[in-house]
Motif scaffolding. Structure first.
Motif, PDB file in Angstrom:
ATOM      1  N   ALA A 109       0.192   8.128   6.789  1.00 27.38           N
ATOM      2  CA  ALA A 109      -1.228   8.040   6.453  1.00 27.38           C
ATOM      3  C   ALA A 109      -1.980   9.305   6.871  1.00 27.38           C
ATOM      4  O   ALA A 109      -1.616  10.000   7.820  1.00 27.38           O
ATOM      5  N   THR A 110      -3.032   9.577   6.132  1.00 30.25           N
ATOM      6  CA  THR A 110      -3.995  10.609   6.509  1.00 30.25           C
ATOM      7  C   THR A 110      -5.295   9.904   6.863  1.00 30.25           C
ATOM      8  O   THR A 110      -5.403   8.677   6.749  1.00 30.25           O
ATOM      9  N   SER A 111      -6.265  10.662   7.293  1.00 29.29           N
ATOM     10  CA  SER A 111      -7.555  10.047   7.621  1.00 29.29           C
ATOM     11  C   SER A 111      -8.172   9.378   6.404  1.00 29.29           C
ATOM     12  O   SER A 111      -8.898   8.382   6.522  1.00 29.29           O
ATOM     13  N   GLU A 112      -7.856   9.882   5.219  1.00 31.91           N
ATOM     14  CA  GLU A 112      -8.423   9.323   3.990  1.00 31.91           C
ATOM     15  C   GLU A 112      -7.691   8.068   3.542  1.00 31.91           C
ATOM     16  O   GLU A 112      -8.302   7.150   2.972  1.00 31.91           O
ATOM     17  N   THR A 113      -6.394   8.008   3.811  1.00 29.87           N
ATOM     18  CA  THR A 113      -5.591   6.894   3.284  1.00 29.87           C
ATOM     19  C   THR A 113      -5.249   5.842   4.335  1.00 29.87           C
ATOM     20  O   THR A 113      -4.609   4.840   3.999  1.00 29.87           O
ATOM     21  N   LEU A 114      -5.653   6.034   5.580  1.00 26.00           N
ATOM     22  CA  LEU A 114      -5.233   5.122   6.642  1.00 26.00           C
ATOM     23  C   LEU A 114      -5.623   3.677   6.357  1.00 26.00           C
ATOM     24  O   LEU A 114      -4.772   2.766   6.412  1.00 26.00           O
ATOM     25  N   LEU A 115      -6.892   3.422   6.053  1.00 23.83           N
ATOM     26  CA  LEU A 115      -7.340   2.042   5.852  1.00 23.83           C
ATOM     27  C   LEU A 115      -6.676   1.380   4.648  1.00 23.83           C
ATOM     28  O   LEU A 115      -6.148   0.258   4.774  1.00 23.83           O
ATOM     29  N   PRO A 116      -6.666   2.025   3.470  1.00 23.49           N
ATOM     30  CA  PRO A 116      -5.976   1.361   2.339  1.00 23.49           C
ATOM     31  C   PRO A 116      -4.480   1.187   2.586  1.00 23.49           C
ATOM     32  O   PRO A 116      -3.894   0.197   2.123  1.00 23.49           O
ATOM     33  N   LEU A 117      -3.855   2.113   3.317  1.00 21.73           N
ATOM     34  CA  LEU A 117      -2.431   1.969   3.609  1.00 21.73           C
ATOM     35  C   LEU A 117      -2.175   0.817   4.573  1.00 21.73           C
ATOM     36  O   LEU A 117      -1.173   0.112   4.451  1.00 21.73           O
ATOM     37  N   LEU A 118      -3.060   0.623   5.520  1.00 22.90           N
ATOM     38  CA  LEU A 118      -2.908  -0.510   6.440  1.00 22.90           C
ATOM     39  C   LEU A 118      -3.039  -1.827   5.686  1.00 22.90           C
ATOM     40  O   LEU A 118      -2.282  -2.776   5.929  1.00 22.90           O
ATOM     41  N   LEU A 119      -3.996  -1.890   4.752  1.00 23.28           N
ATOM     42  CA  LEU A 119      -4.140  -3.089   3.927  1.00 23.28           C
ATOM     43  C   LEU A 119      -2.897  -3.297   3.062  1.00 23.28           C
ATOM     44  O   LEU A 119      -2.381  -4.414   2.938  1.00 23.28           O
ATOM     45  N   TRP A 120      -2.416  -2.221   2.461  1.00 23.77           N
ATOM     46  CA  TRP A 120      -1.234  -2.298   1.603  1.00 23.77           C
ATOM     47  C   TRP A 120      -0.004  -2.699   2.420  1.00 23.77           C
ATOM     48  O   TRP A 120       0.819  -3.506   1.972  1.00 23.77           O
ATOM     49  N   SER A 121       0.111  -2.143   3.621  1.00 18.97           N
ATOM     50  CA  SER A 121       1.279  -2.431   4.461  1.00 18.97           C
ATOM     51  C   SER A 121       1.347  -3.899   4.857  1.00 18.97           C
ATOM     52  O   SER A 121       2.440  -4.446   5.054  1.00 18.97           O
ATOM     53  N   TYR A 122       0.189  -4.541   4.964  1.00 17.91           N
ATOM     54  CA  TYR A 122       0.162  -5.976   5.288  1.00 17.91           C
ATOM     55  C   TYR A 122       0.928  -6.762   4.232  1.00 17.91           C
ATOM     56  O   TYR A 122       1.740  -7.644   4.553  1.00 17.91           O
TER      57      TYR A 122
END
Length: 202
Positions: A109-122
């Protein structure tokens, strides 16, 4: 047991919303950011992991059957031992899988993609587990519902901790160990209570 039931009931709506819309929202978000490869690989992992996790969890069934036999024979110590080993194996495998997925997505993840990646990883982590639980329920076995709920809760806590507080691997392990220990104890206790009640009726 009543406290755990109330705790789960309070979280049913948030978990339902997350399970229903988390993948859609994060998928659209990642697509908007141009992360198509992550979406494709994630969907592939969900499909493959559903089969692989089921196979890896198979040994727990070999422990569950002797536990039931010992319980029917009144050998509670032996039944408890086999039950504990079975539950520890199950929650250990599921926790390891979830932590592995979480760490992977945090690393890429980058600072831009961290939140959507955390949601996706769930969805990537818990989707296969939820699917296996639904299969169990269709076959009349609802024993894994509590485990799945606590896996989801543990993952959410760790993901939020990683997003807001830079939670590390050590913190992930503690969260999963504590919550999954609670569900293992609760499930074993419930199994013994049900068996005792059945014995009294007989």
């Amino acid at each position: 047991m009543e406290a755990i039931s109330r705790f789960l009931a309070a979280l049913m709506v948030p978990l339902f919303l997350l399970n229903s819309f988390g993948g859609i929202v994060s998928g659209v978000w990642l697509a908007f950011l141009g992360e198509w490869a992550i979406i494709g690989y994630g969907l592939l992992v969900i499909i493959l992991a559903s089969a692989v996790i089921g196979i890896v969890l198979a040994p727990s069934m070999f422990l569950a059957k002797p536990a039931l036999t010992f319980m029917e024979q009144g050998r509670l110590t032996a039944a408890l031992l086999m039950g504990v080993l079975g539950r520890l194996y199950t929650v250990g495998v599921l926790s390891f899988w979830c932590i592995l997925v979480l760490i992977y997505y945090i690393e890429i993840a980058t600072s831009e993609t961290l939140l959507p990646l955390l949601l996706w990883s769930y969805g990537v982590a818990t989707g296969p587990i939820t699917w296996l639980t639904q299969k169990d329920m269709q076959s009349g076995n609802d024993a894994s519902i509590m485990t799945t709920a606590f896996i989801q809760i543990s993952y959410v806590i760790c993901a939020v901790g990683a997003w807001l507080g830079d939670m590390s691997l050590h913190g992930f392990v503690i969260v999963f160990a504590v919550l999954m220990s609670i569900t293992a104890v609760a499930e074993l206790s419930l199994a013994f209570i049900i068996d005792r009640n059945r014995s009294f009726r007989l």
